[in-house]
Enzyme design. Structure first.
Site, PDB file in Angstrom:
ATOM      1  N   ASN A 121       0.805  -1.220   0.000  1.00 15.99           N
ATOM      2  CA  ASN A 121       0.000   0.000   0.000  1.00 15.99           C
ATOM      3  C   ASN A 121       0.841   1.276   0.000  1.00 15.99           C
ATOM      4  O   ASN A 121       0.386   2.318  -0.459  1.00 15.99           O
ATOM      5  CB  ASN A 121      -0.927  -0.007   1.221  1.00 15.99           C
ATOM      6  CG  ASN A 121      -1.796   1.227   1.297  1.00 15.99           C
ATOM      7  OD1 ASN A 121      -2.575   1.488   0.405  1.00 15.99           O
ATOM      8  ND2 ASN A 121      -1.649   1.996   2.371  1.00 15.99           N
ATOM      9  N   TYR A 172       6.230  10.385 -10.754  1.00 11.88           N
ATOM     10  CA  TYR A 172       5.385   9.502  -9.947  1.00 11.88           C
ATOM     11  C   TYR A 172       4.589   8.570 -10.851  1.00 11.88           C
ATOM     12  O   TYR A 172       4.493   7.358 -10.593  1.00 11.88           O
ATOM     13  CB  TYR A 172       4.438  10.338  -9.078  1.00 11.88           C
ATOM     14  CG  TYR A 172       3.316   9.563  -8.449  1.00 11.88           C
ATOM     15  CD1 TYR A 172       3.538   8.749  -7.343  1.00 11.88           C
ATOM     16  CD2 TYR A 172       2.016   9.643  -8.960  1.00 11.88           C
ATOM     17  CE1 TYR A 172       2.499   8.031  -6.767  1.00 11.88           C
ATOM     18  CE2 TYR A 172       0.978   8.933  -8.383  1.00 11.88           C
ATOM     19  CZ  TYR A 172       1.228   8.128  -7.286  1.00 11.88           C
ATOM     20  OH  TYR A 172       0.194   7.412  -6.717  1.00 11.88           O
ATOM     21  N   LYS A 210       4.314   4.356 -11.151  1.00 10.86           N
ATOM     22  CA  LYS A 210       3.068   3.604 -11.071  1.00 10.86           C
ATOM     23  C   LYS A 210       2.822   2.781 -12.339  1.00 10.86           C
ATOM     24  O   LYS A 210       2.205   1.712 -12.279  1.00 10.86           O
ATOM     25  CB  LYS A 210       1.892   4.546 -10.780  1.00 10.86           C
ATOM     26  CG  LYS A 210       1.898   5.083  -9.353  1.00 10.86           C
ATOM     27  CD  LYS A 210       1.859   3.937  -8.340  1.00 10.86           C
ATOM     28  CE  LYS A 210       1.755   4.410  -6.908  1.00 10.86           C
ATOM     29  NZ  LYS A 210       1.624   3.303  -5.938  1.00 10.86           N
ATOM     30  N   THR A 226      -6.553  11.117   1.573  1.00  5.91           N
ATOM     31  CA  THR A 226      -5.550  10.641   2.529  1.00  5.91           C
ATOM     32  C   THR A 226      -4.556  11.773   2.775  1.00  5.91           C
ATOM     33  O   THR A 226      -4.807  12.921   2.416  1.00  5.91           O
ATOM     34  CB  THR A 226      -4.793   9.425   1.971  1.00  5.91           C
ATOM     35  OG1 THR A 226      -4.054   9.837   0.808  1.00  5.91           O
ATOM     36  CG2 THR A 226      -5.745   8.301   1.580  1.00  5.91           C
ATOM     37  N   GLY A 227      -3.402  11.450   3.329  1.00  3.01           N
ATOM     38  CA  GLY A 227      -2.358  12.451   3.515  1.00  3.01           C
ATOM     39  C   GLY A 227      -1.458  12.593   2.307  1.00  3.01           C
ATOM     40  O   GLY A 227      -0.453  13.313   2.360  1.00  3.01           O
TER      41      GLY A 227
END
Length: 212
Positions: A48, A117, A121, A154-155
């Site tokens: 995760n 990024y 992915k 989320t953060g």
């Protein structure tokens, strides 16, 4: 703190926290060793952890790129290898490895701060399919699945925009985002499939209001 919250909420099972720097292979191996000692091994591995740094391709810092590679690609690969070896040595034939990917692993959005990024992915997308193929070659029924969400509250944005918390907060205010619970439900769905059903390799999910 989270373990205590889960217990007080009456959730079944036990959450056991273990501190591990996923950019450090020695710490990862130490974590898997501790799991073997305390709990025999791993039957399900959910990769995760992931992060983005605001480092464009034309002007980004090498350190930021390397951090993303270490966490988003190398840690996933190391944890996957160790989880599989744990299953194999205990003759676990119905384990599952789930990689939490991203919609950025399937399309490149016109935002320079997430281009590198996105590349990491895309790597997760390829790694998961490669893993599925290798598991078939090994003649095991261990399964591999990718879950690729769009915007989840989320953060994450606060790490990406750590110098601009207002921008980070605004990321989650423009639309009704996915929640952590939505991701958990997707994981439960994947794990609930009968042994002869391979979900995926990829589940793509995004907020209904998200455009990209």
């Amino acid at each position: 703190k989270l373990a205590a919250e889960c217990q007080s909420a009456g959730y079944p099972g036990t959450l056991i926290p273990y501190k591990c720097d996923l950019s450090n292979e020695e710490e990862i191996l130490s974590m898997f060793s501790a799991i073997k000692t305390l709990h025999q091994g791993v039957d399900v591995c959910i990769n995760n952890a992931g992060l983005a740094r605001p480092e464009p391709l034309l002007s980004g810092k090498t350190e930021g790129w390397r951090t993303m590679i270490d966490v988003n690609v190398m840690a996933v690969s190391i944890c996957t290898r160790e989880a599989y070896q744990s299953m194999k040595e205990r003759n676990i034939d119905d384990g599952h490895i789930i990689n939490i990917n991203s919609m950025n692993g399937h399309s490149v959005v016109p935002q320079s701060v997430v281009h590198f990024y996105s590349a990491t992915k895309y790597a997760v997308t390829a790694l998961t399919e490669g893993l599925r193929q290798e598991l078939r070659e090994a003649k095991t029924h261990i399964r591999a699945t990718c879950i690729s969400p769009g915007l989840v509250e989320t953060g994450f944005a606060f790490k990406l925009h750590d110098n601009d918390p207002e921008r980070a907060a605004a990321t989650y205010e423009s639309i009704r985002c996915l929640k952590a619970e939505d991701m958990a439900n997707a994981v439960i769905y994947v794990l609930s499939a009968p042994p002869h059903v391979q979900v995926g390799v990829d589940i793509q999910m995004r907020p209904t209001e998200q455009i990209s």
